[in-house]
Structure formats: C-alpha cells, structure tokens
Design an enzyme around this catalytic site. Structure first.
Site, PDB file in Angstrom:
ATOM      1  N   HIS A  68     -37.094   0.567 -48.960  1.00 29.78           N
ATOM      2  CA  HIS A  68     -36.558  -0.794 -49.038  1.00 29.78           C
ATOM      3  C   HIS A  68     -37.574  -1.722 -49.723  1.00 29.78           C
ATOM      4  O   HIS A  68     -38.346  -2.412 -49.049  1.00 29.78           O
ATOM      5  CB  HIS A  68     -36.233  -1.323 -47.641  1.00 29.78           C
ATOM      6  CG  HIS A  68     -35.027  -0.703 -47.030  1.00 29.78           C
ATOM      7  ND1 HIS A  68     -33.758  -1.228 -47.188  1.00 29.78           N
ATOM      8  CD2 HIS A  68     -34.884   0.425 -46.279  1.00 29.78           C
ATOM      9  CE1 HIS A  68     -32.889  -0.459 -46.542  1.00 29.78           C
ATOM     10  NE2 HIS A  68     -33.545   0.548 -45.993  1.00 29.78           N
ATOM     11  N   PRO A 104     -27.851 -36.358 -28.964  1.00 27.54           N
ATOM     12  CA  PRO A 104     -28.084 -34.918 -28.780  1.00 27.54           C
ATOM     13  C   PRO A 104     -29.567 -34.568 -28.717  1.00 27.54           C
ATOM     14  O   PRO A 104     -29.972 -33.717 -27.924  1.00 27.54           O
ATOM     15  CB  PRO A 104     -27.405 -34.293 -30.008  1.00 27.54           C
ATOM     16  CG  PRO A 104     -26.343 -35.274 -30.392  1.00 27.54           C
ATOM     17  CD  PRO A 104     -26.950 -36.623 -30.109  1.00 27.54           C
ATOM     18  N   GLU A 141     -37.163  -4.536 -51.062  1.00 22.00           N
ATOM     19  CA  GLU A 141     -36.930  -5.958 -50.799  1.00 22.00           C
ATOM     20  C   GLU A 141     -37.815  -6.488 -49.682  1.00 22.00           C
ATOM     21  O   GLU A 141     -38.094  -7.697 -49.616  1.00 22.00           O
ATOM     22  CB  GLU A 141     -35.457  -6.205 -50.477  1.00 22.00           C
ATOM     23  CG  GLU A 141     -34.965  -5.671 -49.135  1.00 22.00           C
ATOM     24  CD  GLU A 141     -34.476  -4.239 -49.179  1.00 22.00           C
ATOM     25  OE1 GLU A 141     -33.706  -3.853 -48.282  1.00 22.00           O
ATOM     26  OE2 GLU A 141     -34.872  -3.512 -50.111  1.00 22.00           O
ATOM     27  N   CYS A 179     -31.990   2.951 -50.525  1.00 25.40           N
ATOM     28  CA  CYS A 179     -31.796   3.730 -49.301  1.00 25.40           C
ATOM     29  C   CYS A 179     -30.467   4.492 -49.356  1.00 25.40           C
ATOM     30  O   CYS A 179     -30.339   5.465 -50.080  1.00 25.40           O
ATOM     31  CB  CYS A 179     -31.894   2.814 -48.081  1.00 25.40           C
ATOM     32  SG  CYS A 179     -32.108   3.707 -46.521  1.00 25.40           S
ATOM     33  N   ARG A 204     -32.501   7.645 -41.466  1.00 25.57           N
ATOM     34  CA  ARG A 204     -32.463   8.856 -40.645  1.00 25.57           C
ATOM     35  C   ARG A 204     -32.052  10.072 -41.479  1.00 25.57           C
ATOM     36  O   ARG A 204     -32.314  11.199 -41.101  1.00 25.57           O
ATOM     37  CB  ARG A 204     -31.489   8.647 -39.481  1.00 25.57           C
ATOM     38  CG  ARG A 204     -31.499   9.746 -38.431  1.00 25.57           C
ATOM     39  CD  ARG A 204     -30.641   9.383 -37.224  1.00 25.57           C
ATOM     40  NE  ARG A 204     -31.310   8.409 -36.372  1.00 25.57           N
ATOM     41  CZ  ARG A 204     -30.894   7.139 -36.215  1.00 25.57           C
ATOM     42  NH1 ARG A 204     -29.815   6.708 -36.861  1.00 25.57           N
ATOM     43  NH2 ARG A 204     -31.544   6.313 -35.423  1.00 25.57           N
ATOM     44  N   SER A 250     -27.642 -23.607 -32.308  1.00 23.36           N
ATOM     45  CA  SER A 250     -28.414 -22.544 -32.942  1.00 23.36           C
ATOM     46  C   SER A 250     -28.303 -22.656 -34.459  1.00 23.36           C
ATOM     47  O   SER A 250     -27.554 -23.478 -34.986  1.00 23.36           O
ATOM     48  CB  SER A 250     -27.917 -21.173 -32.472  1.00 23.36           C
ATOM     49  OG  SER A 250     -26.554 -21.001 -32.816  1.00 23.36           O
ATOM     50  N   ASP A 274     -30.409 -22.325 -22.647  1.00 23.85           N
ATOM     51  CA  ASP A 274     -29.898 -20.974 -22.426  1.00 23.85           C
ATOM     52  C   ASP A 274     -30.662 -20.330 -21.277  1.00 23.85           C
ATOM     53  O   ASP A 274     -31.894 -20.391 -21.230  1.00 23.85           O
ATOM     54  CB  ASP A 274     -30.074 -20.104 -23.677  1.00 23.85           C
ATOM     55  CG  ASP A 274     -29.244 -20.588 -24.853  1.00 23.85           C
ATOM     56  OD1 ASP A 274     -28.326 -21.392 -24.626  1.00 23.85           O
ATOM     57  OD2 ASP A 274     -29.529 -20.161 -25.989  1.00 23.85           O
ATOM     58  N   GLN A 299     -28.829   7.670 -51.877  1.00 24.92           N
ATOM     59  CA  GLN A 299     -28.101   8.854 -51.426  1.00 24.92           C
ATOM     60  C   GLN A 299     -26.732   8.942 -52.095  1.00 24.92           C
ATOM     61  O   GLN A 299     -26.298  10.018 -52.512  1.00 24.92           O
ATOM     62  CB  GLN A 299     -27.973   8.821 -49.905  1.00 24.92           C
ATOM     63  CG  GLN A 299     -29.313   8.897 -49.185  1.00 24.92           C
ATOM     64  CD  GLN A 299     -29.211   8.609 -47.702  1.00 24.92           C
ATOM     65  OE1 GLN A 299     -28.115   8.506 -47.152  1.00 24.92           O
ATOM     66  NE2 GLN A 299     -30.354   8.468 -47.037  1.00 24.92           N
TER      67      GLN A 299
END
Length: 543
Positions: free
Chosen positions: A515, A189, A517, A381, A470, A13, A146, A385
């Site tokens: 956000h 491989p 970004e 975000c 939230r 992976s 997998d 706060q």
C-alpha cells in the site's frame, strides 16, 4: 519536559479533531519543537482491523504492523513522523490488557475496577515512551457526553493532577452553527458541550470552534465568558477548501501562539510555514487537470480510501495538476456492462485494495480495459491480484484462473498466505483461527529488478513498503505469466513473494502488493503516485 495537549470534541462527531490535532502539531513543528501524536478510541474493538470499511473507514497500517484509526494517517501526512502501535489505543485493548493481568494474578487478588485499574492503564498508554518529545498531542475519539468516553476523560482529569497544569492543556473542539433565519452564529451548543466537559472535572484552556464564517468579537467574548476561557483562546476553525490550509488558517487565528503562551514558552517569533504555503498554492493554482477512475468496492464511504485520495492529490501537487477522482463501484460493471461508457473519459485507472469475492469480476474488467486501451493503470494489493488473474485468463490460456479467497479453484493464481517472515521469526496463521492481526502487516523490504519501470520510478532497487493482506500471488505461475509480457519486477528479498508486476510495453501499467498510499506526504509525494499522475498527464495531452 514533555508537555501534553489533550484534544476532545463536542456537540457532534466528524468535526475534524484529527485534522485539527495534526494542524496544531505541524505548527509546533514549524517552530522547532519535536512532537508526537496519539489517538484514544473509545470503542470495544481491540483494533479496527476486523471492522467493516463502511463502519470505520480506512484502516491505517503503521511500520510495526498495527491496524489503526485513519486519523493516524493525517498525523503522519502533516508531521512526517511515523506512528507506531503505541500511538493508537482502544477501550477494547485496554480492557483486554487489564483482564489478562487479572488472570495472571498481577493485582494480587484485589477487586479490578474501572477506577483505578482501567484509568491507570489509560494513563500508562498516554505517557509511555514520550520522554524524548517536547509536545505530545493526544486526541480522544468520540464526543463528550458519550458513555464510552468516560474512562478516558477521567484518566485525563487524573493526568492533569499527576503531571500538573503547567505541563498539560485541554483543547475542546465544538460546533458554532450559523442559523440563517436568525442571521447569527449560535453559541449555546458550545456552552453546553463545555459544561458537559466540566461536569467530569475538566476545564478546557482553549476552544476550537468549527464555523463556516469568522467569529465576531462580541460572540468570542460571550463564549469566553460562559466557558471560562480567555477570549484569545477562542479560536475559529474556519472551513477551508483544502485540509492542508488548516495550519495556516489556525496560525492566523493565533492557535499556536496561545498554546505556547499557556505553557510559558516564547511565542513572538513566526513559524516557518513556507512549505504549507507552497502546497496550498499548488492545490489552488493547478496548471492542468487529469481524471482518474477508481474502481473500488467500498466507494459508498469515501473514508474507506482516505489515504489513497490524499496520495493522488499529492501526485497532482508533484505534477502541478488538479486530480479529479471518479469513484466507481466495481459491481456496476458486473451488473450493467457499461465499462466503456464509464471509463472512456479516464486519463488513468486505479484498482485499490479490498477483500472478498464481491465486485472482483468488475475489477478484472477494469484491468482488462486499461491493458487493452493502453491507459495508465495502478493496481494496489487486491488490485495487483486482479491484474495477475486477468493476465492469466486473457493472455496465458488459463480461463479458470482465480483466487482461493473466492473458493476452491483449479488454477490458484492467488492463494492464502499461511507463513511468512518478519525479521528472523517465522509467523504462521492457523486455518480457522482469529482473523484479527493475522495478515502480513507492516513494513517489509522488497527488491526491484534493475532496469524495470518500477526501479526507474523509485530511483533505486531496494524499497520498504507497508502491507496489509492475507492472500498472495502464487509465484509458481511466474514463468508462465512472464511469457505473456507481464514482468515480475519486484520480489521479497528471498525471491518467494511477488511484490510488483508491470507490462514494459504498456504506456504505464504497474501493480503492487503493498500500500504505497500509506507513505505519501503532501511535501514528499510517493514516487508511484507522482509517476502515475505524470502518466495521466501524458494521456490527457494525447487525447
């Protein structure tokens, strides 16, 4: 006719299927084709919204409020095409939908099975809404072999038969490891990975071989011979110093030409890669350097902040500087009290999003340090706060100011948002209900105060940004906080939800509830990050 390219991965992976897929999409775009990208994730979660950042990394939010895989961020940054809920599907969502249909009686009492019901649902997800595109690139998460991936691979096998091989193509990404003791690249491989794919009925038409060095012609021919592909279809996915060099590197290897040749499309002309060349040049030849301290909660896995790191890089591109990132775990300040030592070299400080009480006090300390030392600051975000709580405690005479996220408080500067609007519909969250998909998610409009710093940064007073939270800053404290010098310079259109705060008298202090970004692109840096890095450049020169 829409053509489908399926991208699978093998051997190990984290080889970069998402980047490879996005780079191919960018190459096809550069040739004038209209592309769409999709990701199939084989885990049983309905979406990654409730997964730990340490497990999954960043959750990327789309305009329509989907919580998706971070690869969709790469797709958007490379292509500029905004993704949607339809572009990321998981095994959990597929099974959930199929079981819901069974409960409704949609299958007329039939036995519901993986084949055909699950595979048919996967095929529907792949092809729905694709008629207007020349190419649809579909990345399959995980690694061939997998057990979780088998239904997706079977669906791809069936789709190749349903649509025809002239309309579909399979690209397989593998690893070509170099063994120093042997002095050569090892192809075994890759051979075994392709054989695993062939065992489920899929023959790849192209191999993308991840390697740290060029593939010798004899090894290329060997791979082609054993894996049943053309030698020209064995593409070296070479390591590069920046992911934005991948489109150029893959083009030089002939990847886009081979894809077009397979689909019997013209491939002799050269794509326009000028914007990628400019981006790579800006990254490799900066005119200066700034250091940004990121005080976060999930810095042990940097994929938790993937879009943030890329957006800061984009800000560096806009200002022709290299941005060095100093990742700091916010709990370090709480345990060691070494904030001055850790932040003394920072040209700018950023406090990103997060959830929960852990590390919150460390973030508040970082906010205070930036404010008191007049260092450029950007809060995102949760960072906004914490900036508001710091203001309340330090300047507004509210030492008990806190967030209800952390527990009961006499001064709830930040509270649980149980109702908000999406269009004309009011959405509600029940206490004790499911957490998944219950936040304020997706793109929402906001209005900026004319003449404010943030309005100057954007160059307009109406914006639309993506949210994932939230809890919300309590607007009832607005007047009291503004008396300290903090300005609420951005609000929701109804004036109820604070979106942006800033200190007008500070060198550069902006905090936002959304956000930014998530909307930044290398060829179109988000104005907040361009402005933030510009302020960091000024701070570096001042030092």
């Amino acid at each position: 006719m829409t053509r489908f390219v399926f991208i699978t991965g093998g051997v190990v992976s984290s080889l970069g299927k998402g980047i490879a897929s996005a780079a191919l999409a960018a190459l096809l775009q550069a040739r004038g084709y209209k592309v769409r990208m999709r990701k199939l994730d084989p885990y049983l979660n309905v979406d990654p919204g409730t997964m730990s950042p340490y497990q999954h990394g960043e959750v990327f939010i789309t305009d329509d409020g989907a919580e998706t895989d971070l690869d969709l961020g790469h797709y958007e940054r490379f292509t500029g095409v905004h993704a949607s809920r339809a572009d990321n599907t998981t095994t959990g969502r597929i099974y959930s939908d199929v079981i819901a249909r069974e409960r409704r009686g949609d299958y007329l009492g039939g036995t519901v099975q993986v084949i055909p019901h699950i595979t048919d649902a996967i095929k529907d997800v792949v092809v729905t809404g694709t008629d207007d595109y020349d190419f649809v690139l579909v990345e399959i998460g995980g690694t061939v072999g997998d057990i979780e991936s088998l239904p997706f691979l079977e669906a791809i096998r069936q789709l190749r038969n349903d649509l025809g091989h002239a309309q579909t193509m399979c690209v397989h990404l593998t690893l070509l490891p170099y063994i120093p003791a042997a002095g050569e690249l090892k192809t075994k491989p890759t051979q075994h990975s392709v054989k695993e794919l062939q065992n489920v009925g899929i023959q790849p038409q192209m191999l993308l071989c991840r390697s740290d060095r060029p593939i010798p012609d004899n090894e290329r021919r060997k791979i082609a011979n054993f894996c049943n592909v053309r030698p020209e279809a064995v593409i070296a996915a070479l390591d590069v110093d920046t992911i934005y060099a991948c489109p150029i590197s893959y083009h030089n290897e002939g990847m886009d030409q081979e894809v077009l040749r397979y689909f019997d499309l013209p491939y002799d002309s050269k794509p326009d890669l000028s914007r990628w060349e400019k981006i790579v040049h800006a990254i490799r030849e900066p005119e200066g350097e700034v250091r940004v301290a990121i005080v976060g909660k999930y810095t042990a896995l940097l994929d938790s902040y993937k879009s943030l790191a890329e957006a800061l890089l984009h800000g560096g591109i806009a200002n022709h500087v290299k941005v060095k990132l100093d990742w700091i775990e916010s709990e370090e300040f709480e345990k060691n009290g070494n904030i001055a030592e850790r932040l003394k070299d920072a040209d700018a400080i950023l406090v990103p999003g997060g959830f929960g009480e852990r590390g919150a006090e460390g973030k508040i300390q970082a906010v205070r340090y930036a404010r008191e030392h007049n260092i450029p600051f950007l809060g995102i975000c949760f960072g906004m706060q914490m900036a508001v709580i710091e203001c309340a405690r330090s300047l507004a005479g509210l030492p008990k100011a806190s967030s209800t996220e952390f527990g009961p408080t006499d001064e709830p500067l930040v509270g649980l948002m149980t109702e908000w609007a999406r269009g004309s519909e009011m959405l509600r969250r029940r206490e004790g209900g499911d957490l998944g998909g219950t936040m304020r998610l997706g793109a929402y409009p906001a209005k900026l105060v004319p003449g404010s710093r943030v309005a100057e940064i954007y160059g307009r007073t109406e914006i639309r940004e993506r949210h994932r939270h939230r809890w919300e800053v309590n607007a009832h404290y607005k007047d009291r906080l503004e008396k300290t010098g903090l300005r609420f310079s951005g609000l929701s259109p109804d004036g109820v939800l604070p979106e942006v705060v800033e200190y007008p008298d500070h060198a550069w202090f902006v905090a936002v509830q959304y956000h930014p970004e998530l909307l930044s692109k290398p060829f179109d840096p988000h104005p907040l990050f361009a402005g933030f890095i510009a302020a960091a450049v000024k701070e570096a020169h001042r030092k």
